[in-house]
Write a protein that holds these residues in place. Structure first.
Motif, mmCIF file in Angstrom:
data_model
loop_
_atom_site.group_PDB
_atom_site.id
_atom_site.type_symbol
_atom_site.label_atom_id
_atom_site.label_comp_id
_atom_site.label_asym_id
_atom_site.label_seq_id
_atom_site.Cartn_x
_atom_site.Cartn_y
_atom_site.Cartn_z
ATOM 1 N N GLU A 68 -23.288 22.006 -33.295
ATOM 2 C CA GLU A 68 -21.924 21.629 -33.693
ATOM 3 C C GLU A 68 -21.873 21.184 -35.151
ATOM 4 N N THR A 102 -20.770 30.407 -27.339
ATOM 5 C CA THR A 102 -20.801 29.207 -26.505
ATOM 6 C C THR A 102 -20.413 29.541 -25.063
ATOM 7 N N SER A 131 -20.412 31.277 -33.689
ATOM 8 C CA SER A 131 -20.796 30.446 -32.539
ATOM 9 C C SER A 131 -20.576 31.200 -31.234
ATOM 10 N N SER A 134 -17.085 31.137 -24.644
ATOM 11 C CA SER A 134 -16.810 32.405 -25.324
ATOM 12 C C SER A 134 -16.037 33.386 -24.464
ATOM 13 N N SER A 160 -15.954 21.546 -35.021
ATOM 14 C CA SER A 160 -17.008 22.101 -34.188
ATOM 15 C C SER A 160 -16.422 23.118 -33.229
ATOM 16 N N PHE A 161 -17.292 23.816 -32.492
ATOM 17 C CA PHE A 161 -16.803 24.789 -31.518
ATOM 18 C C PHE A 161 -16.287 24.124 -30.255
ATOM 19 N N GLN A 218 -21.772 24.212 -37.424
ATOM 20 C CA GLN A 218 -20.425 24.781 -37.392
ATOM 21 C C GLN A 218 -19.464 23.921 -38.223
#
Length: 358
Positions: A41, A120, A118, A123, A51-52, A44
């Motif tokens: 994070e 994750t 990213s 996603s 962050s994601f 990112q």
């Protein structure tokens, strides 16, 4: 870009951490809540300012601190040029950004230099949720390939905002017309960039699908956000009364969509959960291929809990594809044994602290 050094202070549950990453593969292990995802994070956040997991800065600041600080040293492998960047965010909302020892006003300067992709557990939203996710996905790709795109996007957002405000305030026709030309010009330009990008992305995706012998077929299509049978200018005139009633502009690239279908059926309806996960990863890999081919640039790839997302067969396929990338990869997970045979640096986290490097 290659991240050479990362310093993290008071970010999430990490109070103080310094990392010297491997130029290719980095494995970050630890139990749930140990801080392994927080490292990803932070990378990112350095690139995009969020962050994601969240765009709320307050959620990223350690609960015992008033601010977080992130600093990094990274290198362009093509030119060997070294860059330094730093981000400080306070609980009161104030922000300090630095790039190469100079204070900057926009995180976009860092984002362009330090692209981060990213992957994750969330996603799957790219397929499962509404068009907002897919528009953001397209815009990430176009932003990193077309230098003029950011200013064009800002012009569009400004003209849309002003037009919608006039619609809410029952503004006059003359006032609306003052913004229509900029709205139309920027909308049509955005549409051209996005449409061309989706065409290229479709080609790159099919290459990736062939490489893993995917057992499903997917077609991408881009829809502009207004009727293909009319010019946008005509639609704004035709639908003005409707826009006034709705108090918003219902035609334009903010309503654009990238559709994913298989044999004419929406991918989210036809493909299995496992196939959808694989498709999402292949779409992201296809984006990275385009970035490399068109800009000779490699994004830093963050894979949060990669092995928990896929079964063994699909995980092996995606890992093989990831390792073929020229860029730097960070993978977090509880068990990363499937990756340890590859040249890498390993970092084990416990309670927000780096316990050992293997």
């Amino acid at each position: 870009m290659i991240l050479n050094k990362l310093d993290v202070n008071d970010f999430r549950n990490i109070q103080n951490l310094s990392l010297l990453p491997h130029p290719r593969l980095n494995l970050v292990s630890g139990n749930n809540g140990s801080g392994k995802s927080s490292i990803l994070e932070s990378i990112q956040c350095l690139s995009t300012g969020h962050s994601f997991r969240t765009r709320k800065a307050r959620e990223l600041i350690n609960r015992n601190a008033q601010s977080f600080t992130l600093t990094a040293l990274f290198t362009d492998p093509h030119t060997s040029r070294e860059h330094r960047t730093g981000l400080l965010r306070q609980r009161d909302g104030s922000v300090e950004l630095r790039l190469d020892f100079e204070e900057i006003k926009s995180i976009a300067e860092v984002t362009r230099l330090l692209p981060v992709k990213s992957l994750t557990p969330d996603s799957h939203k790219l397929i499962q949720e509404g068009p907002d996710e897919r528009r953001q996905f397209i815009d990430w790709g176009v932003f990193h390939m077309e230098h003029a795109y950011l200013e064009l996007w800002k012009q569009f957002k400004r003209s849309l905002s002003q037009r919608n405000q006039l619609l809410r305030d029952n503004g006059s026709l003359a006032e609306l017309k003052t913004w229509d030309s900029l709205f139309i010009e920027s909308s049509e330009a955005l549409n051209r960039y996005r449409s061309a990008y989706v065409d290229k992305l479709s080609t790159a995706l099919h290459v990736r699908m062939r490489e893993i012998n995917a057992r499903f077929h997917v077609e991408l299509d881009y829809r502009s956000g207004w009727s293909a049978d009319h010019e946008l200018a005509d639609l704004l005139d035709r639908n003005l009364d409707y826009h006034r009633r709705m108090k918003t502009t219902t035609d334009g690239p903010h309503r654009a969509e990238m559709t994913l279908s298989s044999d004419g059926i929406a991918a989210k309806q036809l493909l299995s959960r496992g196939q959808q996960k694989v498709l999402v990863y292949l779409l992201h890999l296809a984006q990275l291929d385009l970035l490399d081919q068109n800009k000779s640039s490699q994004a830093i790839v963050l894979c949060d809990d990669l092995t928990s997302e896929l079964d063994v067969e699909h995980a092996t396929e995606i890992i093989s594809q990831l390792l073929k990338l020229n860029g730097q990869i960070f993978v977090s997970g509880v068990n990363l044994d499937v990756l340890r045979d590859h040249d890498h640096s390993g970092f084990h986290m416990e309670h927000g602290r780096l316990k050992n490097v293997v």
